[in-house]
Scaffold this motif. Sequence first.
Motif, PDB file in Angstrom:
ATOM      1  N   LYS A 104      15.169 -16.399  -7.046  1.00 60.00           N
ATOM      2  CA  LYS A 104      15.430 -15.068  -6.498  1.00 60.00           C
ATOM      3  C   LYS A 104      14.304 -14.105  -6.871  1.00 60.00           C
ATOM      4  O   LYS A 104      13.923 -14.001  -8.039  1.00 60.00           O
ATOM      5  CB  LYS A 104      16.763 -14.529  -7.002  1.00 60.00           C
ATOM      6  CG  LYS A 104      17.969 -15.371  -6.581  1.00 60.00           C
ATOM      7  CD  LYS A 104      19.278 -14.723  -6.985  1.00 60.00           C
ATOM      8  CE  LYS A 104      20.476 -15.583  -6.588  1.00 60.00           C
ATOM      9  NZ  LYS A 104      21.771 -14.915  -6.853  1.00 60.00           N
TER      10      LYS A 104
ATOM     11  N   GLU B 281      16.686 -14.736  -1.821  1.00 63.63           N
ATOM     12  CA  GLU B 281      17.129 -15.949  -2.494  1.00 63.63           C
ATOM     13  C   GLU B 281      16.631 -17.171  -1.733  1.00 63.63           C
ATOM     14  O   GLU B 281      16.918 -17.331  -0.550  1.00 63.63           O
ATOM     15  CB  GLU B 281      18.652 -15.987  -2.588  1.00 63.63           C
ATOM     16  CG  GLU B 281      19.177 -17.246  -3.284  1.00 63.63           C
ATOM     17  CD  GLU B 281      20.694 -17.275  -3.391  1.00 63.63           C
ATOM     18  OE1 GLU B 281      21.242 -18.361  -3.610  1.00 63.63           O
ATOM     19  OE2 GLU B 281      21.320 -16.209  -3.250  1.00 63.63           O
TER      20      GLU B 281
ATOM     21  N   HIS C  12      17.945 -22.501  -7.060  1.00 61.65           N
ATOM     22  CA  HIS C  12      17.834 -21.177  -6.464  1.00 61.65           C
ATOM     23  C   HIS C  12      16.737 -20.387  -7.175  1.00 61.65           C
ATOM     24  O   HIS C  12      16.649 -20.423  -8.407  1.00 61.65           O
ATOM     25  CB  HIS C  12      19.152 -20.398  -6.575  1.00 61.65           C
ATOM     26  CG  HIS C  12      20.311 -21.084  -5.930  1.00 61.65           C
ATOM     27  ND1 HIS C  12      21.172 -21.895  -6.634  1.00 61.65           N
ATOM     28  CD2 HIS C  12      20.750 -21.093  -4.649  1.00 61.65           C
ATOM     29  CE1 HIS C  12      22.103 -22.371  -5.809  1.00 61.65           C
ATOM     30  NE2 HIS C  12      21.858 -21.893  -4.598  1.00 61.65           N
TER      31      HIS C  12
ATOM     32  N   HIS D 188      16.454 -21.390  -1.545  1.00 69.74           N
ATOM     33  CA  HIS D 188      17.312 -22.510  -1.927  1.00 69.74           C
ATOM     34  C   HIS D 188      16.635 -23.833  -1.631  1.00 69.74           C
ATOM     35  O   HIS D 188      16.031 -24.012  -0.565  1.00 69.74           O
ATOM     36  CB  HIS D 188      18.640 -22.436  -1.164  1.00 69.74           C
ATOM     37  CG  HIS D 188      19.557 -23.584  -1.416  1.00 69.74           C
ATOM     38  ND1 HIS D 188      19.667 -24.664  -0.562  1.00 69.74           N
ATOM     39  CD2 HIS D 188      20.421 -23.831  -2.435  1.00 69.74           C
ATOM     40  CE1 HIS D 188      20.548 -25.527  -1.049  1.00 69.74           C
ATOM     41  NE2 HIS D 188      21.024 -25.041  -2.179  1.00 69.74           N
TER      42      HIS D 188
END
Length: 507
Positions: A73, A83, A71, A85
């Motif tokens: 951010k 965010e 992740h 992924h």
Amino acid sequence: MADTKREIERKYEATDATRLPDLSRVAGVARAVPQGVTELDAVYYDTPGLRLAADSLTLRRRTGGADEGWHLKFPVATGIRDELHEPLGDTLPRSFAALLRSRLRHDEVTPVVRLLSSRDVQHLTDSDGTLLAEVSVDTVLAERLAGKGSGTTATWTEIEVELADDGDPAFLDAVEKRLRKAGVRSSDASSKLARALAETTPVRKKKRETEDPRTAGDHVLAYVREQIRTIVERDPAVRRDLPDSVHKMRVATRRLRSAFKTYRTILDREVTDPIGAELKWLAGELGVDRDQEVLDERLTGRIDALPTTLALGPVRGRLQVWSAARRTGSRRRIIDVLDGERYLDLLDTLDALAADPPLRPAASRAPGKALPRAVLKDYERLARRMDHALEHPPGPERDTAMHEARKAAKRARYAGEATRPALGRPAKRFAKRMKAVQSLLGDHQDSVVAREALRTLAVQAHAAGETTFTWGLLYGHEEATADRRERELPEVWARASDPVLRADLRQ
């Protein structure tokens, strides 16, 4: 490309004894549905100097939970982050490495903190069963893996309330109201990582702060450093192709280059001139796509404003084909530039300048004396170019002269904006008047560029056997726009050249 989610959440302090109030009584909530407890194991990565944390970025590899993986951010606003992924893997995903390149440069990321969290989750749903928010009580054990405090641990319990996708942020206010009534208070930490770093860093005695008067150099350096930060911060947004990101990054390069020219008595030009040349190169590379985007928006707007009876032939299709041909490869070119050594070297050079600025003796002077003098020199430069532009009759020579005046007006505007923290309202008024001149001259220059494009499109349409009526009509509209701007210019310039504006700067 990594999956992206806009995360909107709020954090609250809790203890082991804290009990959540009945959140089904929050307005709009029908049920608070327990989801059970999940064990999460997250390792956070950063440079040895914690460069990512300094910019409020978090990079982690997490196992456990429905979204285990890597992740990344990026902060958007207080309580709001984007965010990204990527699937679980042993090494940093290439997409994340690219997005972090402006921060990492040639550094490697290493594990700095490990967080073990026991997460007790409940979902707040409406009467239709639609998820409104996820509420979790996290019991956290943090261990510092590297740097000062390595091996130190910290524990705490916190409450997170995360808004469901496409939810109304006002709903979080309703939840917070209920929590506050139960005695739950907001957390001071912006993230788990920030709290872990704060609680595992050895406490150091604060150095006694000295309050030196702010100098002209202080103000200029604050502005310069702000533009450098903007360039670095915009880099990931440009790579993600976010709206207006290229424009904002390009503006920062121009503001910085302009500051080097305006404040040559403050910063040594033998150092800043070569950097300015590199900034000019970067702005040029970023402008390939941006200039075409601006032109497309202008021409499309012109076509949209026409009655359908006057839009003869495949004008929209031809514009799209012409634009696509001019944009071919430009997006890939920008990414190649941002991945290149020349750009990374420029970022390193800017960091070095910010850390060890090449100040000249004038930098130590009071801002009320040194800064107005620099701003007024830029004004005098603009005044000369305006006189030159206004003395020409309408035509190509005047177009060129007005374009040169536009660039001088932009520099004078930036100079005024840079001095606003030091000079206050006089600088704000000055910059506002300079912006009015720049905007008028900019619209005039856009009409010049648009007319050249419309002529090209008309030639192509004629060669394809299409009617050129609409292209000629639009050309006439642009000529009328340019004529209006030329007639408006003397009045706008008279307001901008009011001697009172310059006298106020000197006070």
